[in-house]
Design an enzyme around this catalytic site. Structure first.
Site, short mmCIF file in Angstrom:
data_model
loop_
_atom_site.label_atom_id
_atom_site.label_comp_id
_atom_site.label_asym_id
_atom_site.label_seq_id
_atom_site.Cartn_x
_atom_site.Cartn_y
_atom_site.Cartn_z
N ASN A 121 8.98 4.30 3.32
CA ASN A 121 8.96 3.87 4.72
C ASN A 121 10.33 3.29 5.06
O ASN A 121 11.06 2.84 4.17
CB ASN A 121 7.94 2.74 4.93
CG ASN A 121 6.52 3.19 4.76
OD1 ASN A 121 6.00 3.20 3.66
ND2 ASN A 121 5.88 3.55 5.84
N CYS A 171 4.41 9.40 0.08
CA CYS A 171 3.01 9.82 0.06
C CYS A 171 2.81 10.78 -1.10
O CYS A 171 3.58 11.73 -1.25
CB CYS A 171 2.63 10.46 1.38
SG CYS A 171 0.95 11.10 1.38
N ARG A 210 0.83 -1.21 0.00
CA ARG A 210 0.00 0.00 0.00
C ARG A 210 0.88 1.27 0.00
O ARG A 210 1.05 1.93 -1.02
CB ARG A 210 -0.95 -0.02 1.21
CG ARG A 210 -2.08 1.00 1.13
CD ARG A 210 -1.69 2.40 1.51
NE ARG A 210 -1.16 2.53 2.86
CZ ARG A 210 -0.65 3.64 3.33
NH1 ARG A 210 -0.57 4.73 2.57
NH2 ARG A 210 -0.15 3.70 4.55
N ASP A 211 1.47 1.59 1.13
CA ASP A 211 2.28 2.82 1.20
C ASP A 211 3.43 2.73 0.21
O ASP A 211 3.84 3.72 -0.40
CB ASP A 211 2.82 2.99 2.63
CG ASP A 211 3.03 4.45 3.01
OD1 ASP A 211 2.92 5.31 2.13
OD2 ASP A 211 3.32 4.72 4.20
N HIS A 244 5.24 4.69 12.63
CA HIS A 244 5.20 4.59 11.15
C HIS A 244 6.15 5.68 10.62
O HIS A 244 5.75 6.82 10.39
CB HIS A 244 3.76 4.84 10.71
CG HIS A 244 3.55 4.85 9.22
ND1 HIS A 244 2.87 3.84 8.55
CD2 HIS A 244 3.89 5.74 8.27
CE1 HIS A 244 2.82 4.12 7.26
NE2 HIS A 244 3.43 5.28 7.06
N HIS A 299 8.93 7.26 8.02
CA HIS A 299 9.56 7.30 6.70
C HIS A 299 11.03 7.69 6.90
O HIS A 299 11.40 8.24 7.94
CB HIS A 299 8.82 8.28 5.78
CG HIS A 299 7.48 7.73 5.34
ND1 HIS A 299 7.24 7.32 4.05
CD2 HIS A 299 6.32 7.49 6.01
CE1 HIS A 299 6.00 6.87 3.95
NE2 HIS A 299 5.41 6.97 5.13
P1 HMG Z 1 -13.26 14.08 -2.46
O1 HMG Z 1 -13.05 14.40 -3.91
O2 HMG Z 1 -13.28 15.17 -1.47
O3 HMG Z 1 -14.54 13.15 -2.28
O4 HMG Z 1 -12.15 13.02 -2.05
P2 HMG Z 1 -16.06 13.35 -2.64
O5 HMG Z 1 -16.80 12.61 -1.57
O6 HMG Z 1 -16.36 14.78 -2.93
O7 HMG Z 1 -16.20 12.50 -4.00
C1 HMG Z 1 -15.66 12.94 -5.22
C2 HMG Z 1 -15.54 11.76 -6.19
O8 HMG Z 1 -14.64 10.78 -5.63
C3 HMG Z 1 -16.87 11.04 -6.45
O9 HMG Z 1 -16.83 10.53 -7.77
C4 HMG Z 1 -16.81 9.86 -5.51
O10 HMG Z 1 -17.57 8.76 -5.95
C5 HMG Z 1 -15.32 9.51 -5.54
P3 HMG Z 1 -17.59 11.28 -8.99
O11 HMG Z 1 -19.03 11.33 -8.57
O12 HMG Z 1 -16.97 12.66 -9.06
O13 HMG Z 1 -17.26 10.41 -10.16
N1 HMG Z 1 -14.89 8.85 -4.30
C6 HMG Z 1 -14.34 7.63 -4.25
N2 HMG Z 1 -14.04 6.72 -5.21
C7 HMG Z 1 -13.50 5.55 -4.81
N3 HMG Z 1 -13.24 5.26 -3.50
C8 HMG Z 1 -13.52 6.13 -2.53
C9 HMG Z 1 -14.11 7.37 -2.90
N4 HMG Z 1 -14.50 8.44 -2.18
C10 HMG Z 1 -14.98 9.35 -3.05
N5 HMG Z 1 -13.27 5.82 -1.27
C11 HMG Z 1 -11.07 11.35 -0.74
C12 HMG Z 1 -11.99 12.56 -0.73
C13 HMG Z 1 -10.64 11.05 0.66
C14 HMG Z 1 -11.82 10.15 -1.34
C15 HMG Z 1 -9.85 11.70 -1.64
O14 HMG Z 1 -9.27 12.87 -1.14
C16 HMG Z 1 -8.83 10.62 -1.70
O15 HMG Z 1 -9.09 9.52 -2.21
N6 HMG Z 1 -7.60 10.91 -1.22
C17 HMG Z 1 -6.53 9.97 -1.28
C18 HMG Z 1 -5.65 10.17 -0.13
C19 HMG Z 1 -4.57 9.10 -0.09
O16 HMG Z 1 -4.79 7.96 -0.47
N7 HMG Z 1 -3.39 9.50 0.39
C20 HMG Z 1 -2.32 8.58 0.59
C21 HMG Z 1 -2.58 7.68 1.74
S1 HMG Z 1 -2.32 8.43 3.34
C22 HMG Z 1 -0.65 8.22 3.64
O17 HMG Z 1 0.06 7.77 2.77
C23 HMG Z 1 -0.10 8.49 5.01
C24 HMG Z 1 0.10 7.23 5.85
O18 HMG Z 1 0.97 6.32 5.19
C25 HMG Z 1 0.68 7.60 7.21
C26 HMG Z 1 1.89 8.50 7.12
O19 HMG Z 1 2.87 8.17 6.46
O20 HMG Z 1 1.83 9.54 7.78
C27 HMG Z 1 -1.22 6.49 6.09
MG MG Z 2 3.16 6.47 5.22
#
Ligand code: HMG
Ligand code: MG
Length: 302
Positions: free
Chosen positions: A250, A241, A15-16, A208, A210
């Site tokens: 990571n 990220c 995933r990450d 967690h 990096h």
């Molecule tokens: P948004 O655009 O604000 O959502 O996204 P919305 O509710 O307004 O929906 C807009 C569109 O997105 C719609 O589609 C929804 O159906 C679709 P449309 O009608 O326009 O065709 N949608 C989705 N589709 C599939 N799966 C879903 C989903 N939700 C809405 N779950 C949202 C908000 C959170 C979904 C968006 O901002 C997003 O997907 N962000 C991705 C963030 C991400 O993955 N970041 C990386 C992971 S976090 C990380 O790496 C940190 C971590 O490792 C810890 C660390 O290192 O600190 C965990």
């Molecule tokens: Mg991370």
């Protein structure tokens, strides 16, 4: 100060590790093989996919196919990120047994990463936790930017503690503390963990980290001295990220296992098998292994 006798390692590479991979989409079959190899190496907790918007994170667009495609090893937990109810429903349909919500200690990062404020994110997570619990699925929580933010700079430990507490009170069984951009140093990491452990029991916290500045192993040692016994890491040191420019992968699972081995701390994981898997996946992606241990051993092919 005593080190833990046992550490639970939570593998992040599928995933990450892969979410930020530039260029062509990583084939679903490669992701499935990676997850299965990690399980064969003895890893018992694998973050396998992310049910986020494929428009935001294209590399995770096949999350359902990945979750459905893996041959499951008994005793291994395969989890996935679910930022909202839509993600959770898709994850439940694909048969996940654990999910994770992810918030941040920094307002600016929260906006960039999940398009809402910290307060809004917590409001959004509440029904995700309720629905997951009613489906018998455990929920983990993440707090990002615990040691610094790419947009806001330094982050006060009290801000981390507040978000961690909110996630724990909401029902997250564990809260993972993310140094998303890998800027922390050992004393700062200790202070942060101490502040958070005033609000959430230390045994419910994970590290967690990096490795952008090469401090992750030192930081892990420091927080283990404070009682942390759950460590997130990615085989091959993969990852980064998409919403934290310049953040590297990571800490490498291989390097964490080498450290723990040297400290006499048990994980039940076969380091040599993880090195082989890291060598295989980094080759498949056309990269050098991000693990110092793998480099030191020479890049043997799997
Ligand atoms: P948004 O655009 O604000 O959502 O996204 P919305 O509710 O307004 O929906 C807009 C569109 O997105 C719609 O589609 C929804 O159906 C679709 P449309 O009608 O326009 O065709 N949608 C989705 N589709 C599939 N799966 C879903 C989903 N939700 C809405 N779950 C949202 C908000 C959170 C979904 C968006 O901002 C997003 O997907 N962000 C991705 C963030 C991400 O993955 N970041 C990386 C992971 S976090 C990380 O790496 C940190 C971590 O490792 C810890 C660390 O290192 O600190 C965990
Ligand atoms: Mg991370």
């Amino acid at each position: 100060m005593t080190l833990p006798q046992r550490v639970r390692l939570f593998e992040m590479a599928p995933r990450d590790g892969l979410q930020n991979e530039p260029g062509a989409l990583v084939p679903t079959a490669t992701k499935i093989e990676l997850i299965e190899r990690l399980a064969s190496a003895g890893i018992r907790h694998i973050e396998a996919a992310s049910f986020v918007s494929p428009r935001w994170v294209p590399q995770m667009g096949d999350a359902g196919d990945v979750m459905r495609g893996i041959t499951r090893t008994p005793g291994v937990v395969y989890s996935a990120l679910t930022p909202n109810l839509q993600g959770l429903e898709n994850a439940l349909e694909a048969g996940v047994e654990e999910v994770a919500v992810f918030g941040a200690a920094s307002e600016a990062f929260s906006q960039k990463n999940i398009n809402c404020s910290i307060a809004e994110s917590l409001t959004r997570f509440a029904p995700v936790l309720e629905r997951a619990q009613s489906a018998g699925v455990r929920v983990r929580g993440y707090v990002s930017c615990v040691l610094g933010c790419p947009y806001e700079g330094a982050i006060e430990p009290a801000r981390v503690a507040k978000v961690a507490r909110a996630l724990f009170d909401m029902g997250c069984y564990e809260v993972s503390l993310g140094d998303t951009i890998g800027v922390g140093t050992p004393l700062v990491a200790k202070r942060m963990v101490n502040a958070v452990s005033q609000e959430v029991p230390i045994e419910r916290l994970a590290a967690h980290f990096h490795d952008t500045y090469g401090m992750a192993i030192a930081n892990l040692y420091a927080v283990m001295e404070e009682g942390i016994s759950v460590i997130d890491a990615a085989t091959g040191g993969l990852g980064g990220c998409p919403y934290a420019k310049g953040a590297s992968g990571n800490v490498a699972t291989e390097d964490v296992l080498y450290l723990l081995d040297g400290l006499g701390i048990d994980t039940g994981i076969d380091l040599e098998a993880v090195i082989e898997t890291g060598t295989w996946i980094t080759r498949a992606l056309g990269r050098r292994p991000g693990s110092k241990v793998a480099l030191a051993r020479g890049t043997r092919s799997a």
